[in-house]
Scaffold this active site. Structure first.
Site, PDB file in Angstrom:
ATOM      1  N   SER A  70     -11.892  15.357   6.457  1.00  0.00           N
ATOM      2  CA  SER A  70     -11.315  14.104   6.950  1.00  0.00           C
ATOM      3  C   SER A  70     -10.720  14.205   8.344  1.00  0.00           C
ATOM      4  O   SER A  70     -11.429  14.507   9.291  1.00  0.00           O
ATOM      5  CB  SER A  70     -10.291  13.606   5.936  1.00  0.00           C
ATOM      6  OG  SER A  70      -9.881  12.305   6.252  1.00  0.00           O
ATOM      7  N   HIS A  71      -9.427  14.005   8.463  1.00  0.00           N
ATOM      8  CA  HIS A  71      -8.770  13.969   9.776  1.00  0.00           C
ATOM      9  C   HIS A  71      -8.410  15.364  10.275  1.00  0.00           C
ATOM     10  O   HIS A  71      -7.879  15.498  11.375  1.00  0.00           O
ATOM     11  CB  HIS A  71      -7.506  13.122   9.682  1.00  0.00           C
ATOM     12  CG  HIS A  71      -6.583  13.635   8.621  1.00  0.00           C
ATOM     13  ND1 HIS A  71      -6.856  13.490   7.289  1.00  0.00           N
ATOM     14  CD2 HIS A  71      -5.442  14.343   8.702  1.00  0.00           C
ATOM     15  CE1 HIS A  71      -5.899  14.063   6.581  1.00  0.00           C
ATOM     16  NE2 HIS A  71      -5.025  14.602   7.406  1.00  0.00           N
ATOM     17  N   ASP A 114     -11.264   7.877  11.361  1.00  0.00           N
ATOM     18  CA  ASP A 114     -11.039   9.323  11.315  1.00  0.00           C
ATOM     19  C   ASP A 114     -12.343  10.110  11.172  1.00  0.00           C
ATOM     20  O   ASP A 114     -13.431   9.547  11.269  1.00  0.00           O
ATOM     21  CB  ASP A 114     -10.047   9.676  10.199  1.00  0.00           C
ATOM     22  CG  ASP A 114     -10.639   9.457   8.821  1.00  0.00           C
ATOM     23  OD1 ASP A 114     -11.521   8.583   8.690  1.00  0.00           O
ATOM     24  OD2 ASP A 114     -10.228  10.158   7.873  1.00  0.00           O
ATOM     25  N   ASP A 153     -14.110  11.310   8.749  1.00  0.00           N
ATOM     26  CA  ASP A 153     -15.121  10.910   7.769  1.00  0.00           C
ATOM     27  C   ASP A 153     -15.230   9.399   7.601  1.00  0.00           C
ATOM     28  O   ASP A 153     -15.908   8.922   6.680  1.00  0.00           O
ATOM     29  CB  ASP A 153     -14.866  11.592   6.416  1.00  0.00           C
ATOM     30  CG  ASP A 153     -13.515  11.224   5.819  1.00  0.00           C
ATOM     31  OD1 ASP A 153     -12.569  10.959   6.590  1.00  0.00           O
ATOM     32  OD2 ASP A 153     -13.398  11.203   4.578  1.00  0.00           O
ATOM     33  N   ASP A 189     -13.077   6.963   6.740  1.00  0.00           N
ATOM     34  CA  ASP A 189     -12.407   6.150   5.716  1.00  0.00           C
ATOM     35  C   ASP A 189     -11.044   5.612   6.164  1.00  0.00           C
ATOM     36  O   ASP A 189     -10.489   4.737   5.520  1.00  0.00           O
ATOM     37  CB  ASP A 189     -12.301   6.898   4.371  1.00  0.00           C
ATOM     38  CG  ASP A 189     -11.613   8.234   4.467  1.00  0.00           C
ATOM     39  OD1 ASP A 189     -11.204   8.631   5.577  1.00  0.00           O
ATOM     40  OD2 ASP A 189     -11.483   8.899   3.420  1.00  0.00           O
ATOM     41  N   ARG A 190     -10.503   6.119   7.268  1.00  0.00           N
ATOM     42  CA  ARG A 190      -9.199   5.607   7.732  1.00  0.00           C
ATOM     43  C   ARG A 190      -9.390   4.571   8.842  1.00  0.00           C
ATOM     44  O   ARG A 190     -10.425   4.544   9.493  1.00  0.00           O
ATOM     45  CB  ARG A 190      -8.348   6.749   8.288  1.00  0.00           C
ATOM     46  CG  ARG A 190      -7.994   7.775   7.250  1.00  0.00           C
ATOM     47  CD  ARG A 190      -7.003   8.777   7.804  1.00  0.00           C
ATOM     48  NE  ARG A 190      -6.643   9.713   6.740  1.00  0.00           N
ATOM     49  CZ  ARG A 190      -5.511  10.383   6.687  1.00  0.00           C
ATOM     50  NH1 ARG A 190      -4.616  10.260   7.654  1.00  0.00           N
ATOM     51  NH2 ARG A 190      -5.266  11.196   5.680  1.00  0.00           N
ATOM     52  N   LYS A 211     -11.538   4.333   0.473  1.00  0.00           N
ATOM     53  CA  LYS A 211     -10.995   3.564   1.576  1.00  0.00           C
ATOM     54  C   LYS A 211     -12.068   3.480   2.648  1.00  0.00           C
ATOM     55  O   LYS A 211     -12.979   4.306   2.683  1.00  0.00           O
ATOM     56  CB  LYS A 211      -9.700   4.180   2.092  1.00  0.00           C
ATOM     57  CG  LYS A 211      -9.751   5.634   2.532  1.00  0.00           C
ATOM     58  CD  LYS A 211      -8.333   6.094   2.816  1.00  0.00           C
ATOM     59  CE  LYS A 211      -8.282   7.498   3.408  1.00  0.00           C
ATOM     60  NZ  LYS A 211      -8.148   8.536   2.347  1.00  0.00           N
TER      61      LYS A 211
HETATM   62  C1  VG1 Z   1      -3.256  12.443   2.914  1.00  0.00           C
HETATM   63  C2  VG1 Z   1      -2.649  11.053   2.832  1.00  0.00           C
HETATM   64  C3  VG1 Z   1      -3.173  10.332   1.606  1.00  0.00           C
HETATM   65  C4  VG1 Z   1      -4.711  10.291   1.667  1.00  0.00           C
HETATM   66  C5  VG1 Z   1      -5.253  11.695   1.807  1.00  0.00           C
HETATM   67  C6  VG1 Z   1      -6.745  11.723   1.985  1.00  0.00           C
HETATM   68  O1  VG1 Z   1      -2.888  13.191   1.780  1.00  0.00           O
HETATM   69  O2  VG1 Z   1      -1.244  11.125   2.795  1.00  0.00           O
HETATM   70  O3  VG1 Z   1      -2.619   9.043   1.552  1.00  0.00           O
HETATM   71  O4  VG1 Z   1      -5.226   9.701   0.510  1.00  0.00           O
HETATM   72  O5  VG1 Z   1      -4.674  12.329   2.949  1.00  0.00           O
HETATM   73  O6  VG1 Z   1      -7.137  10.991   3.104  1.00  0.00           O
HETATM   74  P1  VG1 Z   1      -1.665  14.253   1.787  1.00  0.00           P
HETATM   75  O7  VG1 Z   1      -1.682  14.866   0.423  1.00  0.00           O
HETATM   76  O8  VG1 Z   1      -1.934  15.205   2.891  1.00  0.00           O
HETATM   77  O9  VG1 Z   1      -0.442  13.445   2.051  1.00  0.00           O
HETATM   78  V1  VG1 Z   1      -8.422  11.557   4.057  1.00  0.00           V
HETATM   79  O10 VG1 Z   1      -8.848  10.302   5.149  1.00  0.00           O
HETATM   80  O11 VG1 Z   1      -7.733  12.978   4.577  1.00  0.00           O
HETATM   81  O12 VG1 Z   1      -9.639  11.877   2.930  1.00  0.00           O
HETATM   82 CO    CO Z   2     -10.606  10.510   5.911  1.00  0.00          CO
END
Ligand code: VG1
Ligand code: CO
Length: 544
Positions: A113-114, A278, A280, A282-283, A377
């Site tokens: 992801s990010h 982001d 992937d 989804d954000r 998302k």
């Molecule tokens: C973070 C965010 C959470 C989100 C998750 C995956 O998790 O706070 O809200 O669902 O990332 O998003 P954490 O456990 O680090 O707080 V993504 O776009 O990284 O798949």
């Molecule tokens: Co993501």
């Protein structure tokens, strides 16, 4: 081509976190590491044998190698058909879209992801179930249990296949179809929003925007949808070329990591609209001219205005927000007379509510917004939703949000992240808070009176599954809240997240600077958790 059974032994720590298994690339590159986890997927998901599977990733470093490994193993484990995005590319929402559209038995998403990408950065793998959503905890628990006793994995002895040419090829008995990664997803977006109205907005000559793909997976999606289908000027999508290391940055759409875009929206000649996604896809981050929309407010605004878009013209059935997300959405749900659910952090907790038709919209404060169109998302979906509203309402982003605050009151909101801190210190801080919980209700902290304090637990209203220790939640009589959680997506040390919220009904106070307005609550949060002494930090690393 013969199936090979390769002997292996378990690795520690293959437990998926908030969103899949995320580790350093170097960890994933160890012989058998990825293979063990992938075999645990096949061993615990018997429907995949004889079924169909979607495979794709965000294009980060190690994506292609991982996909070749997974394709060989899927074939050896008897998967009948595999859909793969060309070049191994699929955004997370596109995977969810494809699983649902082609009714496959699941999908594998390769992404962290990010988190940054590259040989010394992060990689990740996640299994999505037949509903298109991230596997629930019961499933990830079973996969983890399997990784602890694994003794062999199955693969085929075969050369890598060409991922870059569209069409179907054979891998053993399995059909592997390389598909266009964008078109099915773009068609879905076109079915939900008023593309004519957005097209007119773009061609009005009175509207300027940029979408920042952050050198990540949404580049090709945004170019196709915004520039090709909606007629935005070429170059509207910036940083559109996806790179294995995301150009060296954090592909994280927030005020800290998307500064180039933020700057373009500022000043007298700032853009009317800025948006980013982001790694992937989804954000989403939504910006107006000199205006940042918090993700919590965005969810509330979309909910209040959904009926103005074609896909949601019948209204919404209910809303869910993750626990740390502000209560702005609750006010809209009350007004609409629909249910509002508070779920633990992570998209997997929305799946049952969406499947049961109890909610239409859902969101997280972490720049995640989505609906029942998918089970992930969806960054570009949120951007198109906003564009549809801007086109219909003919108002600026700032005007829409400030009007929303006047109507519902404003939930001031901020999140402070302390990244890469010592794990023992962070766990000690959470334990310290847990010990305090029982005595907090009724006490005063600063100018606030505590009304409740708990370690958030959730029972899924659909299947009764129960999840504990989802964050420390302190609620005040004023409606303000402080929440503490440790991240479940990091790969180094611990990350402490402190989420702060307070409600301001008076429009005369709505224009205050967020950090200034929230300073008293920020001080309470720091002192109560003894942040400075326990994790030895005097300021957060990232403020969103
Ligand atoms: C973070 C965010 C959470 C989100 C998750 C995956 O998790 O706070 O809200 O669902 O990332 O998003 P954490 O456990 O680090 O707080 V993504 O776009 O990284 O798949
Ligand atoms: Co993501």
């Amino acid at each position: 081509m013969e199936t090979q059974s390769i002997a292996t032994t378990p690795f520690d720590g293959q437990r998926p976190g908030t969103s899949g298994l995320r580790k350093k690339v170097k960890v994933f590159q160890q012989p058998h590491y990825l293979e063990n986890f992938v075999q645990a997927i096949f061993d615990t998901q018997p429907d995949l044998a004889g079924g169909a599977l979607v495979v794709g990733g965000d294009g980060r470093y190690f994506n292609r190698e991982a996909i070749q490994i997974i394709l060989r193993m899927a074939a050896a484990n008897g998967v009948r058909k595999i859909l793969v995005g060309r070049g191994g590319i699929l955004s997370t929402p596109a995977v969810s879209c494809l699983i649902r559209k082609y009714q496959t038995q699941g999908g594998i998403v390769l992404s962290a992801s990010h988190n940054p990408g590259g040989p010394d950065e992060d990689f990740g793998i996640k299994f999505n179930a037949a509903n298109g959503g991230p596997a629930p905890e019961s499933v990830t628990d079973a996969m983890h249990a399997r990784t602890c006793s694994i003794e062999r994995y199955l693969t085929l002895a075969t050369a890598p296949i060409d991922l870059d040419r569209l069409g179907t090829l054979q891998l053993g008995e399995t059909d592997v179809e390389i598909i266009d990664p964008v078109s099915d997803y773009a068609d879905l977006m076109e079915s939900l929003f008023d593309f004519n109205a957005i097209h007119q907005l773009f061609n009005s000559g009175a509207f300027s925007m940029r979408f920042d793909a952050m050198h990540a997976v949404t580049g090709p999606y945004a170019v196709e949808i915004l520039e090709n289908r909606l007629g935005a000027a070429p170059g509207t999508v910036m940083n559109a070329i996806a790179r294995e290391d995301f150009g060296g940055g954090h592909p994280d759409p927030n005020l800290a990591h998307a500064q180039e875009l933020v700057a373009l929206t500022q000043g007298g000649d700032g853009l009317d609209f800025g948006a980013a996604s982001d790694g992937d896809g989804d954000r989403n981050m939504i910006l107006g001219k000199n205006f940042f929309v918090t993700p919590s407010d965005s969810l509330a605004v979309l909910a209040a205005n959904a009926h103005q878009t074609p896909g949601y013209s019948a209204g919404i059935r209910g809303i869910a927000r993750s626990m740390p997300t502000s209560q702005a959405a609750n006010r809209v749900a009350d007004f609409l007379g629909v249910e509002c659910f508070e779920t633990p952090t992570g998209w997997k907790f929305f799946g049952n509510l969406l499947d049961a038709g109890r909610i239409t919209l859902c969101g997280e404060e972490s720049f995640g917004t989505g609906s029942d169109h998918l089970r992930e998302k969806d960054g570009l979906w949120a951007v198109l939703f906003w564009l549809n509203l801007l086109a219909v309402r003919q108002q600026s982003v700032a005007a829409i949000v400030t009007e929303h605050w006047r109507r519902f009151g404003r939930n001031f909101y901020t999140r402070h992240d302390y990244e890469g801190v010592d794990l023992a210190g962070a766990e000690g801080l959470m334990d310290h808070l847990r010990i305090l919980l029982a005595d907090l209700p009724g006490t005063r902290l600063g100018d606030q009176s505590v009304s409740y304090a708990d370690d958030f637990a959730y029972t899924d209203p659909i299947d009764g599954s129960h999840s504990e220790h989802q964050g420390i939640r302190i609620g005040f009589e004023s409606g303000a809240r402080i929440i503490y959680r440790l991240s479940g997506t990091g790969t180094e040390g611990a990350t402490l997240r402190v989420y702060l919220e307070y409600f301001e009904p008076d429009p005369a106070c709505h224009q205050q600077d967020t950090q200034e307005a929230m300073q008293p609550l920020i001080l309470i949060a720091r002192e109560l958790a003894q942040i400075e002494t326990r994790i030895v930090r005097d300021a957060p690393d990232v403020i969103t």
